[in-house]
Design a protein around this motif. Structure first.
Motif, PDB file in Angstrom:
ATOM      1  N   VAL A 287       0.891  -1.162  -0.246  1.00  0.00           N
ATOM      2  CA  VAL A 287       0.120  -0.017   0.141  1.00  0.00           C
ATOM      3  C   VAL A 287       0.983   1.134   0.084  1.00  0.00           C
ATOM      4  O   VAL A 287       0.469   2.295  -0.880  1.00  0.00           O
ATOM      5  N   PHE A 288       2.041   1.147   0.740  1.00  0.00           N
ATOM      6  CA  PHE A 288       2.778   2.393   0.940  1.00  0.00           C
ATOM      7  C   PHE A 288       3.594   2.632  -0.366  1.00  0.00           C
ATOM      8  O   PHE A 288       3.802   3.641  -0.864  1.00  0.00           O
ATOM      9  N   ALA A 289       4.093   1.404  -1.035  1.00  0.00           N
ATOM     10  CA  ALA A 289       4.541   1.611  -2.284  1.00  0.00           C
ATOM     11  C   ALA A 289       3.683   2.190  -3.565  1.00  0.00           C
ATOM     12  O   ALA A 289       4.069   2.929  -4.302  1.00  0.00           O
ATOM     13  N   ALA A 290       2.409   1.709  -3.348  1.00  0.00           N
ATOM     14  CA  ALA A 290       1.422   2.318  -4.259  1.00  0.00           C
ATOM     15  C   ALA A 290       1.179   3.858  -4.186  1.00  0.00           C
ATOM     16  O   ALA A 290       1.018   4.626  -5.207  1.00  0.00           O
ATOM     17  N   ALA A 291       1.221   4.501  -2.906  1.00  0.00           N
ATOM     18  CA  ALA A 291       1.092   5.778  -2.721  1.00  0.00           C
ATOM     19  C   ALA A 291       2.299   6.513  -3.365  1.00  0.00           C
ATOM     20  O   ALA A 291       2.295   7.700  -3.765  1.00  0.00           O
ATOM     21  N   ALA A 292       3.302   5.881  -3.011  1.00  0.00           N
ATOM     22  CA  ALA A 292       4.793   6.327  -3.630  1.00  0.00           C
ATOM     23  C   ALA A 292       4.722   6.331  -5.214  1.00  0.00           C
ATOM     24  O   ALA A 292       5.123   7.325  -5.682  1.00  0.00           O
ATOM     25  N   ASP A 293       3.976   5.261  -5.627  1.00  0.00           N
ATOM     26  CA  ASP A 293       3.977   5.537  -7.084  1.00  0.00           C
ATOM     27  C   ASP A 293       3.045   6.583  -7.797  1.00  0.00           C
ATOM     28  O   ASP A 293       3.451   7.177  -8.497  1.00  0.00           O
ATOM     29  N   ALA A 294       2.147   6.673  -6.853  1.00  0.00           N
ATOM     30  CA  ALA A 294       1.061   7.841  -7.249  1.00  0.00           C
ATOM     31  C   ALA A 294       1.792   8.992  -7.163  1.00  0.00           C
ATOM     32  O   ALA A 294       1.529  10.156  -7.881  1.00  0.00           O
ATOM     33  N   LEU A 295       2.787   9.567  -6.051  1.00  0.00           N
ATOM     34  CA  LEU A 295       3.128  10.597  -5.974  1.00  0.00           C
ATOM     35  C   LEU A 295       4.130  11.071  -7.127  1.00  0.00           C
ATOM     36  O   LEU A 295       4.134  11.885  -7.494  1.00  0.00           O
ATOM     37  N   LEU A 296       4.997   9.879  -7.806  1.00  0.00           N
ATOM     38  CA  LEU A 296       6.058  10.033  -8.518  1.00  0.00           C
ATOM     39  C   LEU A 296       5.862   9.555  -9.884  1.00  0.00           C
ATOM     40  O   LEU A 296       6.743   9.606 -10.671  1.00  0.00           O
ATOM     41  N   LYS A 297       4.603   9.274 -10.190  1.00  0.00           N
ATOM     42  CA  LYS A 297       4.441   8.851 -11.644  1.00  0.00           C
ATOM     43  C   LYS A 297       4.578  10.090 -12.623  1.00  0.00           C
ATOM     44  O   LYS A 297       5.111   9.464 -13.720  1.00  0.00           O
ATOM     45  N   ASP A 298       4.375  11.101 -12.307  1.00  0.00           N
ATOM     46  CA  ASP A 298       5.151  12.204 -13.411  1.00  0.00           C
ATOM     47  C   ASP A 298       6.313  12.935 -13.198  1.00  0.00           C
ATOM     48  O   ASP A 298       6.564  13.807 -13.646  1.00  0.00           O
ATOM     49  N   ALA A 299       7.013  12.538 -12.161  1.00  0.00           N
ATOM     50  CA  ALA A 299       8.268  13.085 -11.595  1.00  0.00           C
ATOM     51  C   ALA A 299       9.271  13.159 -12.968  1.00  0.00           C
ATOM     52  O   ALA A 299       9.474  11.895 -13.263  1.00  0.00           O
ATOM     53  N   ARG A 300      10.126  14.180 -12.710  1.00  0.00           N
ATOM     54  CA  ARG A 300      11.160  14.183 -13.869  1.00  0.00           C
ATOM     55  C   ARG A 300      12.365  14.833 -13.141  1.00  0.00           C
ATOM     56  O   ARG A 300      12.255  15.831 -12.758  1.00  0.00           O
ATOM     57  N   GLY A 301      13.649  14.134 -13.295  1.00  0.00           N
ATOM     58  CA  GLY A 301      14.722  14.838 -12.892  1.00  0.00           C
ATOM     59  C   GLY A 301      15.380  15.670 -13.921  1.00  0.00           C
ATOM     60  O   GLY A 301      15.118  15.579 -15.010  1.00  0.00           O
ATOM     61  N   GLN A 302      16.326  16.540 -13.514  1.00  0.00           N
ATOM     62  CA  GLN A 302      17.031  17.098 -14.522  1.00  0.00           C
ATOM     63  C   GLN A 302      18.643  16.850 -14.288  1.00  0.00           C
ATOM     64  O   GLN A 302      19.578  17.918 -14.815  1.00  0.00           O
ATOM     65  N   GLY A 303      18.853  15.679 -14.019  1.00  0.00           N
ATOM     66  CA  GLY A 303      20.299  15.553 -13.842  1.00  0.00           C
ATOM     67  C   GLY A 303      20.725  15.352 -12.540  1.00  0.00           C
ATOM     68  O   GLY A 303      20.574  14.313 -11.902  1.00  0.00           O
ATOM     69  N   SER A 304      21.183  16.550 -12.035  1.00  0.00           N
ATOM     70  CA  SER A 304      21.670  16.523 -10.573  1.00  0.00           C
ATOM     71  C   SER A 304      20.750  16.312  -9.609  1.00  0.00           C
ATOM     72  O   SER A 304      21.120  15.925  -8.460  1.00  0.00           O
TER      73      SER A 304
END
Length: 325
Positions: A287-304
């Motif tokens: 359940v906790f992993a599913a919440a993290a997936d929902a949070l970060l589904k559109d996350a995008r890093g910029q390198g650093s």
């Protein structure tokens, strides 16, 4: 520092009248504005001093919540008995921010309005669309370790620096304002700050001359409260990732959840999908992993700042374990 006119307001109504013109800024504690003026990042033609307005009280509301004056110092808010008892997530967030000296001076309203700490925003020799629209975003392709992974645009990847605002977002706070025409507005804190889009220079939905007078908290929520801030050093550092959480568990299932995040976006980040992934579920790793997936589904890093994505995941899961223990 550029020369400017100065006026001292003796009432909120007078402040909004004096503050409605172009090139006018309100000043309270000045812990952010004065630094920006010294660097000529902010160059107001006039300052309206609101520091002596009668807006420095914390009072219970008829509904059982709290009304916090815009001029309440951060130190006083963190130490208030009702805040510590009913809203410990807010007290902990405030104490995680800045230093004791700054908290003694910084105001509640000013904390919400502080500007980003992006390196390039403060460096006038570089391009920054937030400081100078159309000049580019030097953080994209540059030093971006502290920058946003959620809600950013190709115009700006800066983050909002406030700890207090993250806790208030999780508590469903409401910002009460007074406009120059005398009208009052009630703005949910989650809607108060803007994402950058094509106009990163506009941080909030406030109109010219609109003055924050109070912040209202609803009655204390059920469940356990937590604020966790991950940063480069133990004090006087902005969040790489922060989590403000309020979670209740009844009959072995998560009955309610409110989660807000700092260090990840241009504003305190609250995503209903994260909470929806938790409510009604039996607490556990999946359940906790599913919440993290929902949070970060559109996350995008910029390198650093790519490391922020797994860091946010681990921090959220650790907080959920503690909140549901």
């Amino acid at each position: 520092m550029k020369t400017f006119d100065y006026a001292r307001a003796d009432s909120p109504e007078a402040a909004t009248r004096d503050g409605s013109g172009e090139g006018v800024k309100f000043i309270a504690g000045g812990t952010n504005l004065l630094d920006l003026m010294k660097l000529q990042i902010e160059t107001p033609d006039k300052l309206v001093d609101i520091s002596r307005l009668d807006l420095a009280t914390i009072e219970e509301t008829p509904e059982g919540g709290l009304s916090i004056g815009a001029m309440v110092p951060n130190s006083d808010l963190a130490a208030d008995e009702l805040v510590r008892e009913r809203y410990p997530v807010l007290s902990r967030a405030l104490l995680a921010g800045a230093s004791g000296q700054l908290r003694n001076k910084a105001s509640t309203g000013g904390n919400l309005l502080q500007r980003t700490r992006c390196y390039y925003f403060y460096d006038t020799a570089t391009g920054c669309n937030k400081r100078e629209p159309g000049s580019g975003c030097s953080a994209i392709g540059g030093l971006n370790r502290i920058m946003a992974i959620l809600g950013a645009s190709d115009q700006c990847i800066a983050t909002h620096p406030s700890d207090m605002a993250v806790a208030m977002a999780a508590l469903d706070a409401v910002v009460v304002t007074l406009k120059p025409d005398g009208d009052r507005r009630r703005i949910a804190l989650r809607d108060f700050h803007r994402l950058p889009g094509d106009t990163p220079q506009i941080d909030t939905i406030l109109e010219p001359g609109e003055l924050i007078t109070h912040v209202e908290l609803p009655p204390a929520p059920k469940g356990k409260q937590l604020y966790r801030k991950v940063r480069d050093r133990a004090s006087y550092a902005f969040a790489l990732v922060s989590v403000a959480g309020v979670v209740s568990v009844e009959d072995g299932r998560i009955a309610s959840a409110a989660l807000a995040f700092g260090g990840l976006a241009h504003k305190p980040w609250r995503d209903p999908a994260v909470e929806a992934a938790l409510i009604g579920q039996v607490p556990g790793a999946a359940v906790f992993a599913a919440a993290a997936d929902a949070l970060l589904k559109d996350a995008r890093g910029q390198g650093s700042n790519d490391f922020k994505i797994p860091l946010a995941r681990r921090t959220l899961i650790a907080c959920l374990k503690e909140l549901t223990a």
